[in-house]
Scaffold this motif. Structure first.
Motif, PDB file in Angstrom:
ATOM      1  N   ASN A 196       0.837  -1.191   0.000  1.00 14.10           N
ATOM      2  CA  ASN A 196       0.000   0.000   0.000  1.00 14.10           C
ATOM      3  C   ASN A 196       0.878   1.250   0.000  1.00 14.10           C
ATOM      4  O   ASN A 196       1.650   1.471   0.935  1.00 14.10           O
ATOM      5  N   ASN A 197       0.761   2.046  -1.043  1.00 12.63           N
ATOM      6  CA  ASN A 197       1.519   3.294  -1.113  1.00 12.63           C
ATOM      7  C   ASN A 197       0.982   4.353  -0.157  1.00 12.63           C
ATOM      8  O   ASN A 197       1.634   5.386   0.041  1.00 12.63           O
ATOM      9  N   ARG A 198      -0.167   4.100   0.436  1.00  5.90           N
ATOM     10  CA  ARG A 198      -0.740   5.038   1.396  1.00  5.90           C
ATOM     11  C   ARG A 198      -0.333   4.665   2.814  1.00  5.90           C
ATOM     12  O   ARG A 198      -0.533   3.529   3.247  1.00  5.90           O
ATOM     13  N   ASP A 199       0.240   5.593   3.534  1.00  2.00           N
ATOM     14  CA  ASP A 199       0.563   5.412   4.942  1.00  2.00           C
ATOM     15  C   ASP A 199      -0.723   5.612   5.737  1.00  2.00           C
ATOM     16  O   ASP A 199      -1.256   6.721   5.800  1.00  2.00           O
ATOM     17  N   LEU A 200      -1.240   4.551   6.345  1.00  2.00           N
ATOM     18  CA  LEU A 200      -2.493   4.655   7.075  1.00  2.00           C
ATOM     19  C   LEU A 200      -2.339   5.427   8.377  1.00  2.00           C
ATOM     20  O   LEU A 200      -3.338   5.742   9.024  1.00  2.00           O
ATOM     21  N   GLY A 201      -1.104   5.723   8.759  1.00  2.00           N
ATOM     22  CA  GLY A 201      -0.906   6.576   9.920  1.00  2.00           C
ATOM     23  C   GLY A 201      -1.212   8.023   9.595  1.00  2.00           C
ATOM     24  O   GLY A 201      -1.844   8.740  10.367  1.00  2.00           O
ATOM     25  N   LYS A 202      -0.766   8.474   8.412  1.00  2.00           N
ATOM     26  CA  LYS A 202      -0.922   9.874   8.023  1.00  2.00           C
ATOM     27  C   LYS A 202      -1.844  10.065   6.824  1.00  2.00           C
ATOM     28  O   LYS A 202      -2.172  11.195   6.463  1.00  2.00           O
ATOM     29  N   LEU A 203      -2.248   8.970   6.196  1.00  2.00           N
ATOM     30  CA  LEU A 203      -3.070   8.991   4.984  1.00  2.00           C
ATOM     31  C   LEU A 203      -2.374   9.715   3.831  1.00  2.00           C
ATOM     32  O   LEU A 203      -3.027  10.294   2.962  1.00  2.00           O
ATOM     33  N   GLU A 204      -1.049   9.669   3.836  1.00  2.00           N
ATOM     34  CA  GLU A 204      -0.260  10.255   2.757  1.00  2.00           C
ATOM     35  C   GLU A 204       0.155   9.162   1.776  1.00  2.00           C
ATOM     36  O   GLU A 204       0.399   8.018   2.170  1.00  2.00           O
ATOM     37  N   VAL A 205       0.258   9.520   0.487  1.00  2.00           N
ATOM     38  CA  VAL A 205       0.573   8.551  -0.565  1.00  2.00           C
ATOM     39  C   VAL A 205       1.933   8.854  -1.176  1.00  2.00           C
ATOM     40  O   VAL A 205       2.245  10.003  -1.486  1.00  2.00           O
ATOM     41  N   ASP A 206       2.714   7.779  -1.356  1.00  2.53           N
ATOM     42  CA  ASP A 206       4.028   7.901  -1.987  1.00  2.53           C
ATOM     43  C   ASP A 206       4.266   6.646  -2.807  1.00  2.53           C
ATOM     44  O   ASP A 206       4.437   5.557  -2.252  1.00  2.53           O
ATOM     45  N   LEU A 207       4.282   6.792  -4.145  1.00  2.00           N
ATOM     46  CA  LEU A 207       4.508   5.633  -5.002  1.00  2.00           C
ATOM     47  C   LEU A 207       5.880   5.011  -4.785  1.00  2.00           C
ATOM     48  O   LEU A 207       6.108   3.855  -5.140  1.00  2.00           O
ATOM     49  N   GLY A 208       6.780   5.760  -4.181  1.00  2.00           N
ATOM     50  CA  GLY A 208       8.096   5.218  -3.880  1.00  2.00           C
ATOM     51  C   GLY A 208       8.058   4.079  -2.879  1.00  2.00           C
ATOM     52  O   GLY A 208       9.011   3.292  -2.791  1.00  2.00           O
ATOM     53  N   THR A 209       6.971   3.984  -2.117  1.00  2.00           N
ATOM     54  CA  THR A 209       6.848   2.882  -1.154  1.00  2.00           C
ATOM     55  C   THR A 209       6.906   1.540  -1.862  1.00  2.00           C
ATOM     56  O   THR A 209       7.627   0.627  -1.444  1.00  2.00           O
ATOM     57  N   PHE A 210       6.138   1.399  -2.940  1.00  2.00           N
ATOM     58  CA  PHE A 210       6.170   0.142  -3.688  1.00  2.00           C
ATOM     59  C   PHE A 210       7.553  -0.096  -4.272  1.00  2.00           C
ATOM     60  O   PHE A 210       8.082  -1.216  -4.212  1.00  2.00           O
ATOM     61  N   GLU A 211       8.135   0.940  -4.836  1.00  2.53           N
ATOM     62  CA  GLU A 211       9.452   0.799  -5.459  1.00  2.53           C
ATOM     63  C   GLU A 211      10.508   0.371  -4.449  1.00  2.53           C
ATOM     64  O   GLU A 211      11.435  -0.371  -4.788  1.00  2.53           O
ATOM     65  N   GLU A 212      10.363   0.803  -3.218  1.00  2.29           N
ATOM     66  CA  GLU A 212      11.335   0.455  -2.178  1.00  2.29           C
ATOM     67  C   GLU A 212      11.164  -0.978  -1.690  1.00  2.29           C
ATOM     68  O   GLU A 212      12.149  -1.683  -1.463  1.00  2.29           O
ATOM     69  N   LEU A 213       9.908  -1.414  -1.552  1.00  2.00           N
ATOM     70  CA  LEU A 213       9.660  -2.726  -0.933  1.00  2.00           C
ATOM     71  C   LEU A 213       9.606  -3.881  -1.926  1.00  2.00           C
ATOM     72  O   LEU A 213       9.928  -5.013  -1.568  1.00  2.00           O
ATOM     73  N   ALA A 214       9.190  -3.621  -3.144  1.00  2.00           N
ATOM     74  CA  ALA A 214       9.001  -4.712  -4.107  1.00  2.00           C
ATOM     75  C   ALA A 214      10.231  -5.594  -4.287  1.00  2.00           C
ATOM     76  O   ALA A 214      10.097  -6.825  -4.369  1.00  2.00           O
ATOM     77  N   PRO A 215      11.459  -5.025  -4.344  1.00  2.00           N
ATOM     78  CA  PRO A 215      12.625  -5.893  -4.527  1.00  2.00           C
ATOM     79  C   PRO A 215      12.870  -6.855  -3.369  1.00  2.00           C
ATOM     80  O   PRO A 215      13.625  -7.827  -3.523  1.00  2.00           O
ATOM     81  N   GLU A 216      12.240  -6.599  -2.215  1.00  2.00           N
ATOM     82  CA  GLU A 216      12.430  -7.463  -1.047  1.00  2.00           C
ATOM     83  C   GLU A 216      11.567  -8.720  -1.101  1.00  2.00           C
ATOM     84  O   GLU A 216      11.767  -9.645  -0.310  1.00  2.00           O
ATOM     85  N   ALA A 217      10.605  -8.758  -2.011  1.00  2.00           N
ATOM     86  CA  ALA A 217       9.695  -9.897  -2.086  1.00  2.00           C
ATOM     87  C   ALA A 217      10.254 -10.976  -3.004  1.00  2.00           C
ATOM     88  O   ALA A 217      10.844 -10.671  -4.043  1.00  2.00           O
ATOM     89  N   PRO A 218      10.086 -12.248  -2.657  1.00  2.00           N
ATOM     90  CA  PRO A 218      10.529 -13.341  -3.534  1.00  2.00           C
ATOM     91  C   PRO A 218       9.802 -13.312  -4.876  1.00  2.00           C
ATOM     92  O   PRO A 218       8.686 -12.786  -4.988  1.00  2.00           O
ATOM     93  N   ASP A 219      10.418 -13.894  -5.881  1.00  2.00           N
ATOM     94  CA  ASP A 219       9.852 -13.883  -7.227  1.00  2.00           C
ATOM     95  C   ASP A 219       8.520 -14.614  -7.319  1.00  2.00           C
ATOM     96  O   ASP A 219       7.701 -14.312  -8.196  1.00  2.00           O
TER      97      ASP A 219
END
Length: 269
Positions: A199-222
């Protein structure tokens, strides 16, 4: 996951309080689910972008309420090329209902995700769907467990993420585990999640940053199917998420704002 109430936006705290008080189903459901991974693969084989189009009458981050017939909206989204549908069942803050999901699932032939704040196993039994959303931040959290139930008897027993993933699968659901941080992604993978929504939306602040996906996606197995959630508004946004590794996109507001069929067609091309 530890989700201190002080770290959450007031709207989210209110949603969680309401979710804790909602009852579960009276009988255990058993689902013959439509395969979401197969639907994604078929869409990609046809040269289109897999999109989960969301039937979302309203939300704390949108203005106004869309009062169109949810079933007709769903049919138009599928006609526009949606690979799957997401249907809100949270009634107080999103205008959703279990009955809307039930009617939509009967009217379409694509996988349907139940999107809600599910805290306990019995809440899985409210309605049948093909996928069910489990939000890592709020499952088995300290914030959740410290609150008493609506009867005033003190803290309830709450299921942890591995238990809820297993309970969902035992009923035939495909669990989509939502994460926003590296810690939550680690917990989701440890729980055996094979469909993960970042989720690119931080549910703490309700702010959106597409960089969230870009940062976390490489950590997931194929072998984990990744869904980019929130913040996709344009074809460029969709392309950016796909290039970052998104197998599918979950899109609500950008589709609900206007002609849902045309909006879906635009994002799936």
């Amino acid at each position: 996951m530890n989700a201190s109430g002080d770290e959450l936006a007031p709207d989210v705290r209110a949603i969680l309080e309401a979710a804790r008080e909602r009852p579960g189903g009276e009988t255990r459901v058993s689902v013959d689910a439509r395969s979401f991974p197969e639907a994604v693969a078929e869409t990609e084989a046809a040269g289109r972008v897999p999109v989960i189009a969301e039937v979302k009458p309203t939300s704390p981050t949108t203005e106004g309420v869309r009062e169109d017939d949810p079933v007709e909206l769903a049919r138009e989204m599928v006609a526009g090329g949606a690979t799957a549908l997401s249907v809100l069942t949270e009634p107080e803050h999103f205008g959703g209902s279990a009955e809307s999901l039930r009617q939509i699932r009967e009217a379409v032939d694509v996988p349907v995700l139940r999107k809600d704040f599910i805290m306990n196993e019995d809440q899985l039994d409210v309605v049948e769907s093909d996928l069910v959303l489990l939000i890592a931040r709020f499952v088995g959290s300290a914030e959740q467990s410290s609150a008493g139930d609506s009867s005033g008897r003190g803290p309830r027993e709450h299921d942890d993420l591995p238990d809820l993933v297993e309970a969902a699968r035992d009923r035939g659901f495909q669990p989509l585990v939502e994460v926003h941080t590296r810690e939550e992604l680690t917990a989701a993978l440890a729980a055996g999640a094979d469909i993960v929504g970042i989720n690119n939306r931080d549910l703490g602040k309700l702010e959106v940053d597409l960089g969230t996906f870009e940062e976390l996606a490489p950590e997931a197995p194929d072998d984990v199917l990744l869904v980019a959630e929130s913040g996709v508004k344009t074809v460029e946004d969709a392309r950016r998420m796909r290039e970052a590794g998104a197998d599918a996109l979950l899109v609500g507001t950008a589709i609900m704002d206007g002609d849902v069929r045309r909006n879906t067609e635009t994002l799936t091309q």
